[in-house]
Motif scaffolding. Structure first.
Motif, PDB file in Angstrom:
ATOM      1  N   ASN A 102       0.808  -1.229   0.000  1.00  3.26           N
ATOM      2  CA  ASN A 102       0.000   0.000   0.000  1.00  3.26           C
ATOM      3  C   ASN A 102       0.841   1.279   0.000  1.00  3.26           C
ATOM      4  N   ILE A 103       1.815   1.332  -0.862  1.00  3.60           N
ATOM      5  CA  ILE A 103       2.705   2.504  -0.892  1.00  3.60           C
ATOM      6  C   ILE A 103       1.922   3.778  -1.179  1.00  3.60           C
ATOM      7  N   GLN A 104       1.081   3.747  -2.195  1.00  5.22           N
ATOM      8  CA  GLN A 104       0.316   4.942  -2.571  1.00  5.22           C
ATOM      9  C   GLN A 104      -0.584   5.402  -1.432  1.00  5.22           C
ATOM     10  N   GLU A 105      -1.277   4.481  -0.789  1.00  4.77           N
ATOM     11  CA  GLU A 105      -2.169   4.830   0.317  1.00  4.77           C
ATOM     12  C   GLU A 105      -1.390   5.403   1.497  1.00  4.77           C
ATOM     13  N   ARG A 106      -0.237   4.843   1.758  1.00  9.40           N
ATOM     14  CA  ARG A 106       0.600   5.346   2.858  1.00  9.40           C
ATOM     15  C   ARG A 106       1.044   6.781   2.575  1.00  9.40           C
ATOM     16  N   LEU A 107       1.458   7.046   1.338  1.00  9.43           N
ATOM     17  CA  LEU A 107       1.865   8.404   0.979  1.00  9.43           C
ATOM     18  C   LEU A 107       0.702   9.383   1.132  1.00  9.43           C
ATOM     19  N   GLU A 108      -0.464   8.984   0.670  1.00  8.84           N
ATOM     20  CA  GLU A 108      -1.646   9.855   0.778  1.00  8.84           C
ATOM     21  C   GLU A 108      -2.004  10.131   2.229  1.00  8.84           C
ATOM     22  N   SER A 109      -1.935   9.102   3.074  1.00  8.62           N
ATOM     23  CA  SER A 109      -2.348   9.300   4.464  1.00  8.62           C
ATOM     24  C   SER A 109      -1.412  10.232   5.227  1.00  8.62           C
ATOM     25  N   TYR A 110      -0.165  10.337   4.799  1.00 13.96           N
ATOM     26  CA  TYR A 110       0.782  11.230   5.463  1.00 13.96           C
ATOM     27  C   TYR A 110       1.082  12.471   4.638  1.00 13.96           C
ATOM     28  N   ASN A 111       0.308  12.673   3.569  1.00 13.98           N
ATOM     29  CA  ASN A 111       0.471  13.851   2.709  1.00 13.98           C
ATOM     30  C   ASN A 111       1.915  13.989   2.212  1.00 13.98           C
ATOM     31  N   ALA A 112       2.499  12.835   1.822  1.00  9.77           N
ATOM     32  CA  ALA A 112       3.878  12.819   1.347  1.00  9.77           C
ATOM     33  C   ALA A 112       3.905  12.877  -0.176  1.00  9.77           C
ATOM     34  N   ASP A 113       4.947  13.478  -0.712  1.00 10.52           N
ATOM     35  CA  ASP A 113       5.118  13.606  -2.159  1.00 10.52           C
ATOM     36  C   ASP A 113       5.857  12.419  -2.759  1.00 10.52           C
ATOM     37  N   GLY A 114       6.769  11.835  -1.993  1.00 11.32           N
ATOM     38  CA  GLY A 114       7.593  10.764  -2.522  1.00 11.32           C
ATOM     39  C   GLY A 114       7.912   9.712  -1.479  1.00 11.32           C
ATOM     40  N   GLY A 173       1.696   8.936 -12.288  1.00 10.17           N
ATOM     41  CA  GLY A 173       1.440  10.151 -11.525  1.00 10.17           C
ATOM     42  C   GLY A 173       0.843   9.910 -10.153  1.00 10.17           C
ATOM     43  N   LYS A 174       0.910   8.673  -9.668  1.00 10.85           N
ATOM     44  CA  LYS A 174       0.367   8.349  -8.341  1.00 10.85           C
ATOM     45  C   LYS A 174       1.301   8.827  -7.228  1.00 10.85           C
ATOM     46  N   ILE A 175       2.604   8.843  -7.520  1.00  7.57           N
ATOM     47  CA  ILE A 175       3.594   9.432  -6.622  1.00  7.57           C
ATOM     48  C   ILE A 175       4.488  10.331  -7.467  1.00  7.57           C
ATOM     49  N   LYS A 176       5.024  11.369  -6.853  1.00  4.90           N
ATOM     50  CA  LYS A 176       5.879  12.291  -7.606  1.00  4.90           C
ATOM     51  C   LYS A 176       7.256  11.692  -7.885  1.00  4.90           C
ATOM     52  N   ASP A 177       7.817  10.997  -6.894  1.00  3.93           N
ATOM     53  CA  ASP A 177       9.149  10.428  -7.089  1.00  3.93           C
ATOM     54  C   ASP A 177       9.417   9.379  -6.019  1.00  3.93           C
ATOM     55  N   TYR A 178      10.476   8.611  -6.238  1.00  3.05           N
ATOM     56  CA  TYR A 178      10.935   7.657  -5.237  1.00  3.05           C
ATOM     57  C   TYR A 178      12.448   7.540  -5.334  1.00  3.05           C
ATOM     58  N   LYS A 179      13.049   7.095  -4.236  1.00  2.00           N
ATOM     59  CA  LYS A 179      14.493   6.890  -4.184  1.00  2.00           C
ATOM     60  C   LYS A 179      14.753   5.687  -3.289  1.00  2.00           C
ATOM     61  N   ILE A 180      15.644   4.807  -3.741  1.00  6.25           N
ATOM     62  CA  ILE A 180      16.039   3.664  -2.933  1.00  6.25           C
ATOM     63  C   ILE A 180      17.483   3.876  -2.466  1.00  6.25           C
ATOM     64  N   PHE A 181      17.661   3.917  -1.148  1.00  6.82           N
ATOM     65  CA  PHE A 181      18.993   3.902  -0.560  1.00  6.82           C
ATOM     66  C   PHE A 181      19.282   2.444  -0.216  1.00  6.82           C
ATOM     67  N   ASP A 182      20.009   1.743  -1.109  1.00  3.70           N
ATOM     68  CA  ASP A 182      20.377   0.362  -0.830  1.00  3.70           C
ATOM     69  C   ASP A 182      21.734   0.324  -0.132  1.00  3.70           C
TER      70      ASP A 182
END
Length: 191
Positions: free
Chosen positions: A81-93, A117-126
């Motif tokens: 539920n990445i998209q839902e989690r972002l929406e619930s915390y008003n996060a952009d990425g 367009g469901k999220i603006k951006d993402y970044k993985i710190f591996d």
């Protein structure tokens, strides 16, 4: 090179390491790790984005996964539920802060969310990107706190003579060269 399994596998210490690492990287920590159910949010961080025409804050939801001991990749089922989690915390990425690596399925899912367009951006710190920051930029105070054994391997004491010559503090008698492994160096050495 860096063995992230030195950080305790309790989840909490990896989240605290992520907080300190991101803060050192210039992010503002809006919400730090805490105990108990977190609703899919380990951290909320913001950064100020500046361009020729705009200047605004970008809010990132950070998810921390510490699988260094098992060495398994972070799967889609680990990040639901990445998209839902972002929406619930008003996060952009979304930032994934992982002690291993993201699976191709998770990377594909995040790419699709961005493309639609469901999220603006993402970044993985591996693990290798985090290692690069720690070694290249030199976050030694973070390494001393969370991975002192790794720090000793990466920054060993170099011999100038044929044998080790301690550098003792005239006041307390401690070996100043070895105390740098215990905490960031903060003394004055005068000859």
């Amino acid at each position: 090179m860096i063995d992230f399994s030195e950080i305790a596998d309790d989840g909490e210490n990896w989240e605290l390491f992520a907080r300190d690492f991101l803060q050192e990287s210039g992010f503002f920590i809006e919400h730090s790790p805490d105990r108990g159910p977190d609703g899919g949010k380990d951290l909320l961080v913001t950064e100020r984005l500046k361009g020729n025409l705009g200047n605004y804050e970008f809010r990132w939801l950070v998810s921390c996964k510490h699988f260094a001991k098992s060495n398994k990749s972070v799967q889609e089922k680990d990040e639901i539920n990445i998209q839902e989690r972002l929406e619930s915390y008003n996060a952009d990425g979304f930032i994934g802060f992982y002690s291993t690596i993201a699976s191709s399925g998770l990377n594909t899912r995040l790419s699709q969310l961005r493309e639609k367009g469901k999220i603006k951006d993402y970044k993985i710190f591996d693990h290798k990107l985090i290692e690069n920051y720690l070694l290249r930029i030199g976050y030694s105070s973070i390494m001393i706190r969370y991975m002192p054994n790794n720090y000793k391997k990466i920054s060993p004491i170099r011999l100038v003579e044929d044998s080790y010559i301690p550098l003792k503090c005239q006041s307390c008698g401690k070996d100043l060269l070895y105390t740098m492994y215990e905490r960031p160096y903060n003394g004055i050495v005068v000859f």
